[in-house]
Design an enzyme around this catalytic site. Structure first.
Site, PDB file in Angstrom:
ATOM      1  N   CYS A 216      -4.639   2.607  -3.811  1.00  0.00           N
ATOM      2  CA  CYS A 216      -3.424   3.042  -3.094  1.00  0.00           C
ATOM      3  C   CYS A 216      -2.283   2.047  -3.287  1.00  0.00           C
ATOM      4  O   CYS A 216      -1.521   1.758  -2.348  1.00  0.00           O
ATOM      5  CB  CYS A 216      -3.690   3.220  -1.603  1.00  0.00           C
ATOM      6  SG  CYS A 216      -4.872   4.503  -1.243  1.00  0.00           S
TER       7      CYS A 216
ATOM      8  N   HIS B 114       0.873  -1.177   0.000  1.00  0.00           N
ATOM      9  CA  HIS B 114       0.000   0.000   0.000  1.00  0.00           C
ATOM     10  C   HIS B 114       0.912   1.230   0.000  1.00  0.00           C
ATOM     11  O   HIS B 114       2.033   1.182   0.529  1.00  0.00           O
ATOM     12  CB  HIS B 114      -0.836  -0.055   1.282  1.00  0.00           C
ATOM     13  CG  HIS B 114      -1.898   0.985   1.406  1.00  0.00           C
ATOM     14  ND1 HIS B 114      -1.635   2.277   1.797  1.00  0.00           N
ATOM     15  CD2 HIS B 114      -3.238   0.920   1.207  1.00  0.00           C
ATOM     16  CE1 HIS B 114      -2.770   2.963   1.842  1.00  0.00           C
ATOM     17  NE2 HIS B 114      -3.760   2.162   1.487  1.00  0.00           N
TER      18      HIS B 114
ATOM     19  N   LYS C 119     -10.315  -1.320  10.350  1.00  0.00           N
ATOM     20  CA  LYS C 119     -10.318  -2.529   9.521  1.00  0.00           C
ATOM     21  C   LYS C 119     -10.451  -3.786  10.378  1.00  0.00           C
ATOM     22  O   LYS C 119     -10.253  -4.894   9.914  1.00  0.00           O
ATOM     23  CB  LYS C 119      -9.050  -2.578   8.663  1.00  0.00           C
ATOM     24  CG  LYS C 119      -8.986  -1.434   7.631  1.00  0.00           C
ATOM     25  CD  LYS C 119      -7.810  -1.616   6.717  1.00  0.00           C
ATOM     26  CE  LYS C 119      -7.347  -0.324   6.080  1.00  0.00           C
ATOM     27  NZ  LYS C 119      -8.179   0.138   4.980  1.00  0.00           N
TER      28      LYS C 119
ATOM     29  N   ASP D  94       3.091  -4.779   8.061  1.00  0.00           N
ATOM     30  CA  ASP D  94       1.903  -3.954   7.891  1.00  0.00           C
ATOM     31  C   ASP D  94       0.706  -4.895   7.969  1.00  0.00           C
ATOM     32  O   ASP D  94       0.382  -5.598   7.017  1.00  0.00           O
ATOM     33  CB  ASP D  94       1.977  -3.237   6.539  1.00  0.00           C
ATOM     34  CG  ASP D  94       0.690  -2.487   6.221  1.00  0.00           C
ATOM     35  OD1 ASP D  94      -0.239  -2.514   7.050  1.00  0.00           O
ATOM     36  OD2 ASP D  94       0.621  -1.879   5.134  1.00  0.00           O
TER      37      ASP D  94
ATOM     38  N   GLN E  55      -4.363  -5.290   6.563  1.00  0.00           N
ATOM     39  CA  GLN E  55      -5.322  -6.253   6.001  1.00  0.00           C
ATOM     40  C   GLN E  55      -5.143  -7.638   6.613  1.00  0.00           C
ATOM     41  O   GLN E  55      -5.900  -8.545   6.292  1.00  0.00           O
ATOM     42  CB  GLN E  55      -5.161  -6.354   4.477  1.00  0.00           C
ATOM     43  CG  GLN E  55      -5.374  -5.054   3.726  1.00  0.00           C
ATOM     44  CD  GLN E  55      -6.822  -4.559   3.771  1.00  0.00           C
ATOM     45  OE1 GLN E  55      -7.746  -5.322   4.079  1.00  0.00           O
ATOM     46  NE2 GLN E  55      -7.028  -3.294   3.462  1.00  0.00           N
TER      47      GLN E  55
HETATM   48  C1  LIG Z   1      -2.175  -2.916   3.483  1.00  0.00           C
HETATM   49  C2  LIG Z   1      -2.551  -1.548   3.955  1.00  0.00           C
HETATM   50  N1  LIG Z   1      -1.643  -0.811   4.603  1.00  0.00           N
HETATM   51  C3  LIG Z   1      -1.923   0.412   5.073  1.00  0.00           C
HETATM   52  C4  LIG Z   1      -3.173   0.962   4.904  1.00  0.00           C
HETATM   53  C5  LIG Z   1      -3.447   2.320   5.451  1.00  0.00           C
HETATM   54  O1  LIG Z   1      -4.447   2.254   6.425  1.00  0.00           O
HETATM   55  P1  LIG Z   1      -5.125   3.586   6.981  1.00  0.00           P
HETATM   56  O2  LIG Z   1      -5.655   4.313   5.783  1.00  0.00           O
HETATM   57  O3  LIG Z   1      -6.202   3.100   7.887  1.00  0.00           O
HETATM   58  O4  LIG Z   1      -4.077   4.345   7.695  1.00  0.00           O
HETATM   59  C6  LIG Z   1      -4.155   0.242   4.230  1.00  0.00           C
HETATM   60  C7  LIG Z   1      -5.485   0.806   3.984  1.00  0.00           C
HETATM   61  O5  LIG Z   1      -6.226   0.375   3.135  1.00  0.00           O
HETATM   62  C8  LIG Z   1      -3.843  -1.055   3.740  1.00  0.00           C
HETATM   63  O6  LIG Z   1      -4.740  -1.800   3.117  1.00  0.00           O
END
Ligand SMILES: Cc1ncc(COP(=O)(O)O)c(C=O)c1O
Length: 403
Positions: free
Chosen positions: A361, A120, A223, A197, A200
């Protein structure tokens, strides 16, 4: 194994209020059960106050609930100590703190950071920006032909001795589950600090950070059935001590004077300013609510939905599936041949099917697989076989309209 889908879904007022919607945008954000909504409401209605600083009872009560929420998260992740849980606004904030906080402390000019092509943007752009500023090299694990991380290339890049390896547990576009436990071991053997990270991945199964043995694990509350605007940066204590704070101000200091300032101890050192108190309490409520459900049965239910959706789409001519069914946490990315993903999502929206379209993203991932974007359907445990059946009818309708 036992999963009462009707009872589970009944916890979410949204589905009563909006019975006509099929919600398949769970990778973006999830709906909240009553336990979360009422925990937040209770805070605002009965003991709203700032934490750690009040002489009055309301502030003491708010502080107690806020710190209990930290305990809940620490227990959920099986940390060694409660101080290893740092509140932040979400995975993005946590990854920014890590990228900023390791520069100049762990990372120096000429050092290397290793990420992957399926990250992401939150796990790409902070590294890119700070690495460039400091002269740190950023390496990227490429994807193989099946859109999985190229294991051989990972080994080759590890041999370059990166100081930091930061990887997603689950691709937010494809749903593919990464072998993070093995990757962490290999990265550690190469001497790297490891970051997962878990945005997900947090719902895959209850993460045990001691077993995973990663140095850092980050996720967002929204999430995992919790509120927006709250997230967690877990770190092993000695590794958290290495981080240069991203934010400075109240709460994170011990002593301030114009001749010098001393910083507070963990976890407060990394939590400048008034935190999202209601959010932390709401996130803890989400985890407490989630824990007693049979996670294995939930995973099985989600796999059945995933198979139903994948096979249903596979049978429709004109569909190009991008995700693979194997090793998938519950996300399907696809396109309709010759059509723009935004048009497909708009037509699904007209039928009250909520999906996401675009590059999610993760532009480098789309560049790697040679696509301009995709429609993404992401499942949650509250989705039903009827949701999937309705979605497949709707996709068929979209195919007819577009033909
Ligand atoms: C794999 C991953 N990392 C980071 C993020 C960023 O999360 P947030 O927008 O809640 O900070 C997301 C959000 O979709 C994500 O899917």
């Amino acid at each position: 194994m036992n999963f009462d889908l009707t009872a589970f879904r009944a916890e979410f007022a949204f589905f009563n209020q909006q019975p006509d919607w099929v919600y398949l945008d769970n990778a973006a954000t999830m709906h909240k059960p009553a336990a979360v909504i009422s925990a937040e409401a209770e805070f605002y209605q009965t003991f709203n106050a700032n934490v750690h600083r009040g002489a009055h009872q309301l502030s003491q009560q708010a502080t107690q609930k806020f710190e209990q929420a930290r305990d809940t998260v620490a227990e959920y992740l099986n940390t060694r100590a409660r101080e290893e849980i740092i509140w932040c606004s979400g995975a993005t904030a946590a990854l920014n703190q890590l990228a900023y906080g390791l520069m100049g402390t762990v990372l120096h000019p000429g050092d290397r950071v290793l990420i992957s092509a399926l990250e992401h943007h939150a796990n790409i752009v902070p590294w890119q920006f700070h690495c460039e500023q400091l002269g740190v090299l950023l390496d990227v694990i490429p994807l193989d032909a099946n859109h999985q991380l190229d294991v051989a290339e990972y080994q080759r890049l590890l041999a370059l001795k990166p100081k930091v390896v930061s990887i997603a547990q689950v691709s937010n576009v494809l749903g593919h589950i990464q072998p993070v436990a093995v990757m962490v071991q290999q990265a550690k053997a190469a001497g790297a600090i490891t970051i997962i990270d878990g945005a997900q991945g947090i719902l895959l199964q209850q993460p045990d950070v001691q077993q995973l043995d990663c140095d850092f694990y980050v996720f967002s509350g929204h999430k995992v059935y919790g509120p927006t605007g709250i997230g967690v940066l877990y770190g092993k204590r000695p590794k958290l001590e290495l981080l240069r704070p991203l934010l400075y101000g109240g709460e994170m200091i011990q002593q301030v004077s114009f001749s010098g300032t001393t910083l507070n101890q963990l976890p407060y050192r990394l939590e400048a300013g008034t935190p999202n108190i209601a959010g932390a309490i709401g996130l803890a409520a989400a985890l407490r609510w989630l824990q007693p459900w049979d996670h294995l049965a939930i995973a099985q239910h989600k796999q059945q939905l995933l198979q139903q959706l994948h096979h249903g789409l596979q049978q429709l001519s004109g569909i190009e599936l991008i995700s693979q069914l194997q090793n998938n946490a519950g996300i399907i990315a696809f396109n309709i041949k010759g059509e723009h993903h935004s048009d497909v999502a708009a037509l699904l929206n007209q039928q009250q099917i909520a999906v996401r379209a675009g590059t999610h993203c993760a532009m480098p991932l789309f560049a790697a697989i040679g696509k301009s974007g995709a429609v993404r359907m992401s499942l949650a445990a509250y989705n039903t076989p009827q949701d999937v059946a309705r979605t497949l009818v709707a996709v068929r309708q979209v195919l007819e309209i577009l033909s």
